[in-house]
Write a protein that holds these residues in place. Sequence first.
Motif, PDB file in Angstrom:
ATOM      1  N   VAL A 264       0.830  -1.207   0.000  1.00 55.62           N
ATOM      2  CA  VAL A 264       0.000   0.000   0.000  1.00 55.62           C
ATOM      3  C   VAL A 264       0.864   1.258   0.000  1.00 55.62           C
ATOM      4  N   TRP A 265       1.816   1.306   0.932  1.00 55.77           N
ATOM      5  CA  TRP A 265       2.621   2.525   1.034  1.00 55.77           C
ATOM      6  C   TRP A 265       3.567   2.687  -0.154  1.00 55.77           C
ATOM      7  N   THR A 266       4.064   1.611  -0.684  1.00 49.46           N
ATOM      8  CA  THR A 266       4.901   1.715  -1.885  1.00 49.46           C
ATOM      9  C   THR A 266       4.079   2.221  -3.061  1.00 49.46           C
ATOM     10  N   GLY A 267       2.830   1.780  -3.156  1.00 53.47           N
ATOM     11  CA  GLY A 267       1.957   2.295  -4.207  1.00 53.47           C
ATOM     12  C   GLY A 267       1.720   3.788  -4.073  1.00 53.47           C
ATOM     13  N   VAL A 268       1.509   4.264  -2.850  1.00 56.62           N
ATOM     14  CA  VAL A 268       1.335   5.698  -2.620  1.00 56.62           C
ATOM     15  C   VAL A 268       2.603   6.458  -2.996  1.00 56.62           C
ATOM     16  N   TRP A 269       3.754   5.916  -2.604  1.00 54.92           N
ATOM     17  CA  TRP A 269       5.030   6.571  -2.900  1.00 54.92           C
ATOM     18  C   TRP A 269       5.252   6.674  -4.413  1.00 54.92           C
ATOM     19  N   ILE A 270       5.002   5.581  -5.128  1.00 59.91           N
ATOM     20  CA  ILE A 270       5.176   5.585  -6.584  1.00 59.91           C
ATOM     21  C   ILE A 270       4.193   6.546  -7.230  1.00 59.91           C
ATOM     22  N   PHE A 271       2.966   6.590  -6.744  1.00 62.37           N
ATOM     23  CA  PHE A 271       1.985   7.536  -7.288  1.00 62.37           C
ATOM     24  C   PHE A 271       2.512   8.964  -7.200  1.00 62.37           C
ATOM     25  N   GLN A 272       3.104   9.323  -6.057  1.00 64.58           N
ATOM     26  CA  GLN A 272       3.617  10.681  -5.890  1.00 64.58           C
ATOM     27  C   GLN A 272       4.757  10.974  -6.863  1.00 64.58           C
ATOM     28  N   LEU A 273       5.638  10.011  -7.060  1.00 67.80           N
ATOM     29  CA  LEU A 273       6.766  10.238  -7.959  1.00 67.80           C
ATOM     30  C   LEU A 273       6.340  10.217  -9.419  1.00 67.80           C
ATOM     31  N   ALA A 274       5.300   9.466  -9.729  1.00 67.70           N
ATOM     32  CA  ALA A 274       4.848   9.362 -11.117  1.00 67.70           C
ATOM     33  C   ALA A 274       3.837  10.441 -11.487  1.00 67.70           C
ATOM     34  N   ASN A 275       3.397  11.222 -10.525  1.00 66.97           N
ATOM     35  CA  ASN A 275       2.417  12.272 -10.795  1.00 66.97           C
ATOM     36  C   ASN A 275       3.147  13.563 -11.176  1.00 66.97           C
ATOM     37  N   TRP A 276       3.738  13.557 -12.361  1.00 65.25           N
ATOM     38  CA  TRP A 276       4.553  14.676 -12.826  1.00 65.25           C
ATOM     39  C   TRP A 276       3.842  15.531 -13.867  1.00 65.25           C
ATOM     40  N   VAL A 277       2.610  15.207 -14.219  1.00 60.11           N
ATOM     41  CA  VAL A 277       1.973  15.875 -15.355  1.00 60.11           C
ATOM     42  C   VAL A 277       1.566  17.317 -15.059  1.00 60.11           C
ATOM     43  N   GLY A 278       1.689  17.755 -13.818  1.00 54.29           N
ATOM     44  CA  GLY A 278       1.459  19.163 -13.514  1.00 54.29           C
ATOM     45  C   GLY A 278       0.010  19.577 -13.437  1.00 54.29           C
ATOM     46  N   GLN A 279      -0.894  18.651 -13.132  1.00 52.89           N
ATOM     47  CA  GLN A 279      -2.305  18.997 -12.988  1.00 52.89           C
ATOM     48  C   GLN A 279      -2.698  19.194 -11.528  1.00 52.89           C
ATOM     49  N   ASP A 280      -1.712  19.263 -10.646  1.00 56.38           N
ATOM     50  CA  ASP A 280      -2.007  19.391  -9.221  1.00 56.38           C
ATOM     51  C   ASP A 280      -1.916  20.830  -8.736  1.00 56.38           C
ATOM     52  N   TYR A 281      -1.884  21.801  -9.649  1.00 56.84           N
ATOM     53  CA  TYR A 281      -1.902  23.192  -9.219  1.00 56.84           C
ATOM     54  C   TYR A 281      -3.343  23.595  -8.900  1.00 56.84           C
ATOM     55  N   LEU A 282      -3.570  24.866  -8.591  1.00 53.81           N
ATOM     56  CA  LEU A 282      -4.921  25.306  -8.227  1.00 53.81           C
ATOM     57  C   LEU A 282      -5.770  25.326  -9.494  1.00 53.81           C
ATOM     58  N   SER A 283      -6.397  24.206  -9.778  1.00 51.70           N
ATOM     59  CA  SER A 283      -7.096  24.039 -11.049  1.00 51.70           C
ATOM     60  C   SER A 283      -8.352  23.210 -10.868  1.00 51.70           C
ATOM     61  N   PRO A 284      -9.323  23.359 -11.763  1.00 53.98           N
ATOM     62  CA  PRO A 284     -10.504  22.487 -11.718  1.00 53.98           C
ATOM     63  C   PRO A 284     -10.143  21.019 -11.877  1.00 53.98           C
ATOM     64  N   GLN A 285      -9.105  20.723 -12.701  1.00 50.68           N
ATOM     65  CA  GLN A 285      -8.701  19.336 -12.877  1.00 50.68           C
ATOM     66  C   GLN A 285      -8.166  18.740 -11.592  1.00 50.68           C
ATOM     67  N   GLY A 286      -7.287  19.462 -10.895  1.00 55.46           N
ATOM     68  CA  GLY A 286      -6.739  18.942  -9.650  1.00 55.46           C
ATOM     69  C   GLY A 286      -7.808  18.705  -8.601  1.00 55.46           C
ATOM     70  N   PHE A 287      -8.755  19.634  -8.495  1.00 63.15           N
ATOM     71  CA  PHE A 287      -9.835  19.519  -7.510  1.00 63.15           C
ATOM     72  C   PHE A 287     -10.788  18.382  -7.860  1.00 63.15           C
ATOM     73  N   SER A 288     -11.217  18.317  -9.114  1.00 66.38           N
ATOM     74  CA  SER A 288     -12.178  17.285  -9.507  1.00 66.38           C
ATOM     75  C   SER A 288     -11.533  15.902  -9.515  1.00 66.38           C
ATOM     76  N   TYR A 289     -10.225  15.837  -9.738  1.00 67.05           N
ATOM     77  CA  TYR A 289      -9.524  14.553  -9.687  1.00 67.05           C
ATOM     78  C   TYR A 289      -9.566  13.978  -8.272  1.00 67.05           C
ATOM     79  N   LEU A 290      -9.411  14.824  -7.276  1.00 64.74           N
ATOM     80  CA  LEU A 290      -9.534  14.378  -5.889  1.00 64.74           C
ATOM     81  C   LEU A 290     -10.940  13.846  -5.612  1.00 64.74           C
ATOM     82  N   LEU A 291     -11.951  14.528  -6.110  1.00 64.19           N
ATOM     83  CA  LEU A 291     -13.324  14.064  -5.921  1.00 64.19           C
ATOM     84  C   LEU A 291     -13.578  12.766  -6.686  1.00 64.19           C
TER      85      LEU A 291
END
Length: 677
Positions: A264-291
């Motif tokens: 589980v924790w390795t999956g979370v760690w890899i997700f963080q390192l692989a999430n490089w596409v830059g959609q996590d800024y203050l954006s509708p995509q980042g917010f709706s992705y969390l939902l």
Amino acid sequence: MQRQGPAPVTGSGVPPQPSATDRGAEDRETSERAAGERDTGGQETAGRETAGRRTAGPEAGAARPDGENGRTGGAAARGRLTAALRSPDALNLVPLLVAGALWLWALPGIDFRSMDEFGLLDRFPLTFYAALAVLTCGFVITLRRAGTAPLWPATYCAAMLVALKAPPAILYDTVRYAWASKHDAIISRLLDQGTVHPGTELSGGMSAYDQWPGFFSLDAALVRAFGVDAAASFINWAPVALGLLTVPVLILVYRTFSDDWRLVWTGVWIFQLANWVGQDYLSPQGFSYLLYLTVFAVVVRHFVLPGSAGTLRDRATLDPAAAAVPPPTTTRQRAVAVLFLVPVIATINASHQLTPVMLCASLFALCLTRRYRNLGLLAVSGLIMLIWNLTMGRELFLDTLGTLREKAGDLLGNSRPGFAGDPTGPGPELVGSANILMVLALGGLAAAAVLLRRRLVRSALPLLLAAAAPLPMFAVNDYGGEMIFRVYLFGLPGAAFFAAAALVPAAGAASRAATIARRTATVALPLTLVAMLAGFLPSYYGKEGMHYAPPGETALTRRAFDRAPEGALILAATGAFADSYYRYDHYERWFFTEQEVDENLRMLKDPAGYLSGGIPAGRPAYVILTPTQGEAVIGEGYLPEGGFDRLGKALKASPLFAVVEESRYGLVLRYRPTTTG
């Protein structure tokens, strides 16, 4: 009740054994230190020390010289200190403290104001990279006790997220990323006018933000609640905040399919390192992705149909790391859950255009399994999406339908990144190579797990289907050249889980192959995580020169807009610069290099004549050229190397344009067509 005194020494001189209560306390303390493994030697030592303390009466104390008592006490203190330093908690804490100290030491040395073609990569001090390496090593150490001490891997995941994405939030004196400043302008307009105007036509596709205003309304409320002037006050912290909020949702998803906390924790760690596409800024995509992830987590945990698990609750048929299928729910329970999810799904639809489509695709993919054949939830999600698209978002929805004839079925065209050409320069080329290698590494690891761990795939099949669900979007539309990044983003949770499964072998298996896999993982896991970290950094920070604009540049841009009369046409090489949408409802914009490369090459032959030909007669027009634009047009491949400088020189030399302002922060020109007469 009479208080019992010290136990006397027996006639044989052998101290009495500790009581049952004392032994229980000692056992619990030892158990905590050894993570569930009984340390008999430690118990015997503790028993002898306890007995010794009880037999030492006044006579014994008086018989010993003071020096001997001091030496004994010092030795005991040193022994306790040594034991504490050797404890598992100390082994987990030391790397965290070292990494934190290195990171804090590195921050003042990050020379972000003089970024060149490699962005922040050659501006990060060696201590910054050392901090990330130490964090990675510390995280691998915590995995040994991930099941009994999950707080440590969680702490390291949070620390790595902060270490990777907080530097711009701490250091930058302006808004990072042009599209973040664009969203700041939208929020400011909403605060100023107090409402949205979905039927008002605005240039540059800006009407869509009035048609999907949910995210911006929430941010406007946050601005009011915090009592700040604008969203720019907290906008750079969005990647950290969204990342921290995503972690517990990912844990819920992964724990649904695995009982192994290491996985589980390795999956979370890899997700963080692989999430490089830059959609996590203050954006509708980042917010709706969390939902979106929240809805998915609720569905896989609470929408299991009765009688659908079969043998997937029999531990003998499962992968050692797999979790049994969650308990089934009744039709009534699922109906109530749908009612709770409706506001979340409606918020997704009110905030972003593409995420509801991806949600419906994932729910449809889940319906392919017997476990999650919830057609009612799929129908509700599709109905909410359709209602929104036909009401608030009607204009853009109809325009998108009009492009389907041209885009549908064009798999190669729809999967092409949103660049006009190939990025030029060593920095952008490095970024492109890192992106490709990251995708190949993640996909290769996930494919290996799918092939080698069939029983885990069988129980985690819904997660695999959800990872593949976005792929058909390539046959529908290119989403302005962004479809390839969005497909990657929505497939990432499942891909990260199976990539982790390839690196974390099942515990408990006694076969020779399992033993070899565990020994291989001892080396492969840390090396792979370090390699993914090395891929993340250029992917995320390699183009930082086009994401940071100094205050002088943003001030020049705002002066240029304020100087232009209402309704003027503002020309810029690209929209990827800070405050490019400042007061966007007062002006029209033309980002003239955001087109095919062949057309840009034709433009470079006579920039002044080309631009003047596109300016309507009688329309006041201004040209804004900034260093950030120069980084962007090269990094995105719009112009060849040196093309941006040639463009500026040609416009300055032309009688069709007059220089209004020029400094190291940029160039502003005014169009003066009367000189052609």
